[in-house]
Design a protein around this motif. Structure first.
Motif, short mmCIF file in Angstrom:
data_model
loop_
_atom_site.label_atom_id
_atom_site.label_comp_id
_atom_site.label_asym_id
_atom_site.label_seq_id
_atom_site.Cartn_x
_atom_site.Cartn_y
_atom_site.Cartn_z
N ASN A 27 0.68 -1.27 0.00
CA ASN A 27 -0.22 -0.08 0.01
C ASN A 27 0.98 1.31 0.01
O ASN A 27 1.97 1.41 0.71
N GLU B 75 -0.56 8.69 1.19
CA GLU B 75 -0.42 9.70 2.33
C GLU B 75 -1.00 9.25 3.56
O GLU B 75 -0.47 9.21 4.57
N ARG B 76 -2.22 9.00 3.56
CA ARG B 76 -2.87 8.42 4.96
C ARG B 76 -3.64 7.25 4.57
O ARG B 76 -4.66 7.09 4.34
N ILE B 77 -2.73 6.13 5.10
CA ILE B 77 -3.42 4.61 4.84
C ILE B 77 -3.51 4.33 6.29
O ILE B 77 -2.75 4.16 6.96
N LEU B 78 -4.55 3.64 6.58
CA LEU B 78 -4.85 3.04 7.80
C LEU B 78 -5.26 1.48 7.34
O LEU B 78 -6.45 1.36 6.81
#
Length: 73
Positions: free
Chosen positions: A43, A46-49
């Motif tokens: 993955n 910028e903002r991966i959870l």
């Protein structure tokens, strides 16, 4: 048809990359790779959870030898 090329600067080429300028009959890079990775490994952003509470990667390979890259030119 011949190509007329100006100044070229190459900073880097990967281990399985090809760089050519001008006419070419065949471009065929040869490489093999086997990749094992768990869930959420590739993955990008910028903002991966990613929530992988129970994740296992099976790396057991039954065959001793994979398909060769022989005669693939």
């Amino acid at each position: 048809m011949p190509a007329i090329v100006g100044i070229v600067q190459v900073n880097s080429i990967g281990s399985s990359g090809i760089f050519h300028i001008g006419d070419v009959y065949r471009v065929s890079p040869l490489s093999n790779v086997k990749t094992f990775s768990g869930a959420g490994s590739f993955n990008t952003g910028e903002r991966i959870l990613v929530y992988n509470h129970l994740s296992r990667t099976n790396t057991f390979d039954r065959d001793f030898k994979d398909q060769a890259n022989l005669l693939n030119a």
